[in-house]
Design a protein around this motif. Structure first.
Motif, PDB file in Angstrom:
ATOM      1  N   UNK A 126      43.151  35.365  39.563  1.00 45.93           N
ATOM      2  CA  UNK A 126      43.184  36.266  40.362  1.00 45.93           C
ATOM      3  C   UNK A 126      43.714  35.833  42.301  1.00 45.93           C
ATOM      4  N   UNK A 127      43.892  36.435  42.562  1.00 42.09           N
ATOM      5  CA  UNK A 127      44.937  36.593  44.590  1.00 42.09           C
ATOM      6  C   UNK A 127      44.371  37.608  44.665  1.00 42.09           C
ATOM      7  N   UNK A 128      44.446  37.002  46.189  1.00 42.40           N
ATOM      8  CA  UNK A 128      44.828  38.870  46.842  1.00 42.40           C
ATOM      9  C   UNK A 128      45.377  38.153  47.950  1.00 42.40           C
ATOM     10  N   UNK A 147      31.698  31.067  45.245  1.00 45.01           N
ATOM     11  CA  UNK A 147      31.052  30.963  43.714  1.00 45.01           C
ATOM     12  C   UNK A 147      30.503  30.217  43.666  1.00 45.01           C
ATOM     13  N   UNK A 163      44.536  39.362  51.429  1.00 44.92           N
ATOM     14  CA  UNK A 163      44.344  39.415  52.469  1.00 44.92           C
ATOM     15  C   UNK A 163      42.982  38.253  51.944  1.00 44.92           C
ATOM     16  N   UNK A 164      42.350  37.683  53.554  1.00 47.10           N
ATOM     17  CA  UNK A 164      41.117  37.106  53.373  1.00 47.10           C
ATOM     18  C   UNK A 164      40.446  38.046  53.038  1.00 47.10           C
ATOM     19  N   UNK A 165      38.833  37.346  52.123  1.00 47.97           N
ATOM     20  CA  UNK A 165      37.813  38.362  51.561  1.00 47.97           C
ATOM     21  C   UNK A 165      36.668  37.971  51.346  1.00 47.97           C
ATOM     22  N   UNK A 171      31.856  31.034  37.304  1.00 50.07           N
ATOM     23  CA  UNK A 171      33.037  30.586  36.630  1.00 50.07           C
ATOM     24  C   UNK A 171      33.413  29.903  37.530  1.00 50.07           C
ATOM     25  N   UNK A 172      35.072  29.509  36.527  1.00 48.24           N
ATOM     26  CA  UNK A 172      36.364  29.108  36.810  1.00 48.24           C
ATOM     27  C   UNK A 172      36.796  30.504  37.871  1.00 48.24           C
ATOM     28  N   UNK A 173      37.875  29.993  38.437  1.00 45.96           N
ATOM     29  CA  UNK A 173      38.638  30.756  39.732  1.00 45.96           C
ATOM     30  C   UNK A 173      40.136  30.737  38.631  1.00 45.96           C
ATOM     31  N   UNK A 174      40.579  32.248  38.084  1.00 47.12           N
ATOM     32  CA  UNK A 174      41.894  31.928  37.277  1.00 47.12           C
ATOM     33  C   UNK A 174      41.480  33.155  36.822  1.00 47.12           C
ATOM     34  N   UNK A 178      33.872  35.404  49.102  1.00 49.74           N
ATOM     35  CA  UNK A 178      34.146  34.288  47.880  1.00 49.74           C
ATOM     36  C   UNK A 178      32.880  33.768  48.004  1.00 49.74           C
TER      37      UNK A 178
END
Lengths: 309, 309
Positions: free
Chosen positions: A103-105, A113, A107-109, A98-101, A111
């Motif tokens: 959403x935030x972190x 998509x 630290x690096x992760x 899906x779109x990214x919205x 991901x």
């Protein structure tokens, strides 16, 4: 380190449930202590797939922070679609389409998509990249999700990659994807046990459009007449929902998965704008929409244009 | 469809410049009309790598929407680090190794993030997954970025995957990674031509910590004495920056890439808190920090804890 919980979105569909199972299995092979859970009970279509491939449904949770501090999200990323307390834990993995919205972190992760029709198509590629063999019953659940998200490859969201993944997964699962897929989709169209209020909320989302607050629900059927026999009661429930929740207009899209024709029931203020969006007129108060099967690609965009002009 | 522009963050470092080049090349092999551009001129370290592998620097742009409507971001995702008008175009691809924040899209996209030391380590995996051969000079630029981001594998951000990618890329590029890497890093430490105001802004970021607004700059050297000879003028520039931009405290981390010892110069209100964060005391007004090379992993976290308690 606490156990990693892996889960899809609220009101889970077949992809949300099965991608949690298939990703948790992959992560376990890679050394993670991972458990698939779900933010709701499986629907009848998903239950058909689980039964067919002899798997129990994942444990249902609504919050996660009391039992872990790290999670993996599948088939969603937006916080309002996730566990109620997702902001209290660390999201370490996401696999989504899906779109990214919202959403935030910190630290690096990890991901991942891709703009394909189904999360399990991406997971299929990841199994290949890591060189991990896909067990037969997991392959069966994965192909079920691709069939579900693409309506047996008929949706405009379906890509060549989805078809290739489904073909290979069906081979591993030892099923004929067309006959199995149709039976599974049909299992999800058993609407006779559901009330009108349940039917219009099964798969419904709100969309602000211009100054309008639009509610769009979708129901899959194999015979629209069965559902349209309950039209008066459905329209009554839609009016109630408008009044209760402040929707200006409610559109119920009844999609025939055999003919790929949708029928639209509309209740509220903007009847004419909705018809104009699809370049059509009402026939006995119904919109007939041949070839329309995807809310994301074929319903929301023309409505957005019509309401914003 | 307009040409896809591929670029890294503002104030580009070696990974930002070279990952744009290596991703644009990969995308072209996959059928995209892609061009690598940059949001700034290469620094001296990056220029050393470009010269060594016979590549010209990417064209410099600051905005993109007048020439395209779709872009690929590498080595960053946050809007404030990107092209000035990135919100006017569609982000179709992201390859990155940072946290996700201040980023959202209207549509599904390709997003690939992994918690490794360098964007080019992820791109190396993607070349393998797609079965695309890496040309010698691109392999050279990719290994240069891994050396740069991991300070020749000494940074705690370095993972086993970075080391494996660098080893294989060095083989393709036909270089000895240790001797080449050290020469490249040294090329980036030629600070004699830069003013003090330039030095404290070369690689500087702001961090809100508790009620404090902290500015942290980092400079790599092979001989810290050369830079410390300019200490008085550096501290004057840091005080000026605090007054001009409202930083409460300015920390300049001078990192010796040969000994992995950093020296901290601090100017502003919270001198004692900064020393306490590193469990040390000032020696002649300087903080000596053995083994500290990563701002992200070894400087920001202890300061955050100290300021928030």
């Amino acid at each position: 380190m606490s156990k990693l919980l892996v889960f899809g979105h609220q009101n889970p569909d077949t992809d949300a449930i099965t991608s949690a199972i298939s990703y948790a299995y992959l992560l376990k092979q890679l050394g993670e202590e991972a458990e698939a859970v779900a933010l709701g009970e499986p629907n009848e279509e998903t239950q058909y797939a689980l039964n067919y491939f002899n798997r129990t449904a994942p444990r249902v949770v609504s919050s996660v922070s009391e039992e872990t501090d790290r999670v993996a999200l599948v088939d969603h990323n937006e916080v309002q679609q996730s566990a109620s307390d997702v902001e209290k834990v660390e999201v370490q993995y996401v696999v989504d389409h899906h779109r990214i919205a919202n959403f935030q972190t910190a630290n690096p992760l990890f991901y991942r998509c891709e703009p394909v029709g189904c999360t399990n198509t991406i997971l299929f590629k990841m199994y290949k990249e890591y060189g991990i063999e896909i067990p037969k019953e997991i392959a069966g659940l994965m192909v079920s999700a691709i069939v579900s998200d693409t309506l047996l490859f008929k949706s405009p969201t379906c890509t060549q990659q989805d078809i290739e993944a489904a073909t290979e997964l069906a081979r591993i699962a030892e099923i004929d994807v067309n006959s199995y897929g149709l039976e599974m989709l049909k299992a999800g169209t058993n609407l006779s046990t559901k009330s009108e209020a349940e039917l219009i909320d099964l798969d419904a989302k709100s969309f602000p459009m211009g100054s309008y607050n639009m509610r769009i629900a979708q129901v899959n059927v194999v015979d629209e007449q069965e559902l349209l026999a309950r039209r008066e009661a459905l329209e009554f429930s839609m009016k109630e929902a408008n009044a209760t929740h402040g929707y200006d207009t409610f559109l119920l899209v009844v999609t025939n998965i055999l003919t790929s024709v949708s029928t639209g029931l509309v209740v509220g203020e903007a009847l004419e704008t909705v018809a104009k969006a699809f370049n059509t007129e009402y026939e006995n108060g119904l919109l007939i929409l041949p070839g329309v099967v995807s809310r994301k690609k074929q319903v929301v965009p023309p409505l957005t244009v019509a309401f914003e002009n």
